[in-house]
Design a protein around this motif. Structure first.
Motif, PDB file in Angstrom:
ATOM      1  N   GLY A 313      27.947  45.111  42.598  1.00  0.00           N
ATOM      2  CA  GLY A 313      28.942  44.608  41.658  1.00  0.00           C
ATOM      3  C   GLY A 313      28.533  44.799  40.207  1.00  0.00           C
ATOM      4  O   GLY A 313      29.325  45.251  39.380  1.00  0.00           O
ATOM      5  N   THR A 346      37.887  49.353  41.574  1.00  0.00           N
ATOM      6  CA  THR A 346      37.615  47.995  42.045  1.00  0.00           C
ATOM      7  C   THR A 346      37.550  47.931  43.561  1.00  0.00           C
ATOM      8  O   THR A 346      36.616  47.336  44.132  1.00  0.00           O
ATOM      9  CB  THR A 346      38.702  47.041  41.521  1.00  0.00           C
ATOM     10  OG1 THR A 346      38.753  47.113  40.096  1.00  0.00           O
ATOM     11  CG2 THR A 346      38.416  45.617  41.952  1.00  0.00           C
ATOM     12  N   ILE A 350      34.384  46.925  46.033  1.00  0.00           N
ATOM     13  CA  ILE A 350      34.485  45.869  47.040  1.00  0.00           C
ATOM     14  C   ILE A 350      34.178  46.419  48.427  1.00  0.00           C
ATOM     15  O   ILE A 350      33.420  45.811  49.202  1.00  0.00           O
ATOM     16  CB  ILE A 350      35.892  45.234  47.004  1.00  0.00           C
ATOM     17  CG1 ILE A 350      36.104  44.487  45.689  1.00  0.00           C
ATOM     18  CG2 ILE A 350      36.089  44.289  48.185  1.00  0.00           C
ATOM     19  CD1 ILE A 350      37.521  43.983  45.493  1.00  0.00           C
TER      20      ILE A 350
END
Length: 371
Positions: A313, A346, A350
């Motif tokens: 992340g 994104t 993830i």
């Protein structure tokens, strides 16, 4: 038997039900930059599905039924959007984009599945998640989701995306390796000398409070100075921007959990077990290698799992100092006002974090089974 709904199940099902009734299922936009028209053609059906999920999550139902219903729903949501996209795009202009709007429902479904799997063994949890992810990925590979905007963005950015993914993996793997090599010995020394270890943990905890963007920016000057002082480092790509300061900053963030979990793993070995090993004539290093590390390995592995997910992340921010990675798509999309590009970066981050988490869960299950 208790016949009730747990509070997390109630909250997640309520959020999913509200999202089905109040939030758009999809947006149809004339191109990748303009806002789209909200559409919810399946609100009643999706609301009914959430009622079914809530009912099957009741304790009187077998846990396997709840898991199966939730997993099927997680796979069905993108399939349903793909079907709608095919219908809407059949009579639309070539630039039209169908953007997903069911993210709140999908997140609630994933969290509900995580809650339902909590009581299962790690091997079954990994197998269930692998099945859900595998079916979705296989469907995407077969072209099922080609009409969805984020997938069209992926095809348009394919080569750049693969390069960014490889860079992101290299940054994360390098960080994890360096953090383990540096942090495990520090954790061992902190465990042996508790007073010194407390100060070390305090310093590392303080570093965690520094915002990641600020830390990356603060490292530009010192690393640029080092590259100027030693040209050989600059020739190797070491400079104020790029991978070097990014990995250094990520390692600083990763050291705290590695040190703490190393100490926790060493503490997991009972004192009488250590005394018995010393009574057998083991030296300090034999005790560490033959007793403490094997018994404390599951705890350290759990710490590495947290570090790996955290690093994936945080590595997104490294794109701001020229390190590349999947964060590049996020920031480029924000700059261009292209929501599809932001979603591409994104969702990839993830998905990568979930894949690594599943890998570590599998390693943990394998370790526990061998033990």
């Amino acid at each position: 038997m208790s016949r009730r709904l747990a509070l997390p199940v109630v909250v997640l099902c309520a959020v999913g039900l509200l999202a089905a009734l109040a939030l758009p299922f999809a947006h149809v936009a004339p191109n990748r930059l303009l806002s789209g028209e909200a559409r919810s053609p399946h609100a009643s059906m999706l609301a009914l599905a959430w009622v079914v999920l809530a009912v099957t999550s009741w304790d009187r139902w077998p846990r396997g039924v709840s898991v199966a219903c939730t997993a099927v729903f997680a796979v069905a949501l993108p399939w349903l959007l793909a079907g709608d996209a095919s219908l809407w795009l059949a009579t639309a202009r070539a630039t039209t984009r169908v953007q997903a709007g069911f993210w709140a429902m999908w997140l609630s479904t994933g969290l509900l599945l995580l809650d339902r799997l909590r009581a299962w063994r790690p091997g079954w949890r990994v197998a269930t998640w692998a099945a859900v992810v595998g079916v979705t990925v296989l469907s995407a590979a077969m072209g099922r989701f080609d009409g969805v905007a984020v997938v069209r963005e992926f095809h348009a950015q394919h080569d750049a995306f693969v390069d960014a993914l490889l860079i992101h993996l290299r940054l994360s793997a390098s960080t994890l390796l360096i953090a383990l090599v540096v942090g495990a010995p520090l954790g061992f020394q902190a465990w042996r000398a508790r007073r010194t270890g407390g100060a070390l943990v305090g310093v590392l905890a303080f570093l965690q409070t520094v915002p990641s963007l600020a830390l990356f920016a603060l490292l530009i000057g010192p690393f640029a100075w080092l590259a100027r002082q030693w040209p050989a480092l600059g020739a190797l790509g070491f400079g104020g921007t790029g991978a070097a300061p990014a990995v250094f900053a990520l390692v600083l963030y990763a050291l705290l959990p590695v040190v703490r979990y190393t100490m926790a793993g060493l503490d997991a070995v009972p004192a009488d077990t250590r005394e018995a090993a010393r009574g057998l004539g083991m030296t300090r290093w034999q005790l560490l290698a033959r007793v403490q590390l094997p018994l404390g390995w599951p705890v350290l592995l759990a710490g590495l799992r947290i570090v790996a997910v955290q690093t994936i992340g945080l590595a997104a921010v490294a794109a701001l100092i020229g390190a590349g990675g999947l964060g590049r798509f996020v920031f480029l999309g924000i700059g261009q006002g292209a929501a599809d590009m932001v979603l591409l970066g994104t969702l990839a981050i993830i998905a990568l974090a979930l894949a690594v988490d599943l890998l570590f869960q599998g390693l943990l299950a394998w370790t526990e089974r061998r033990a």
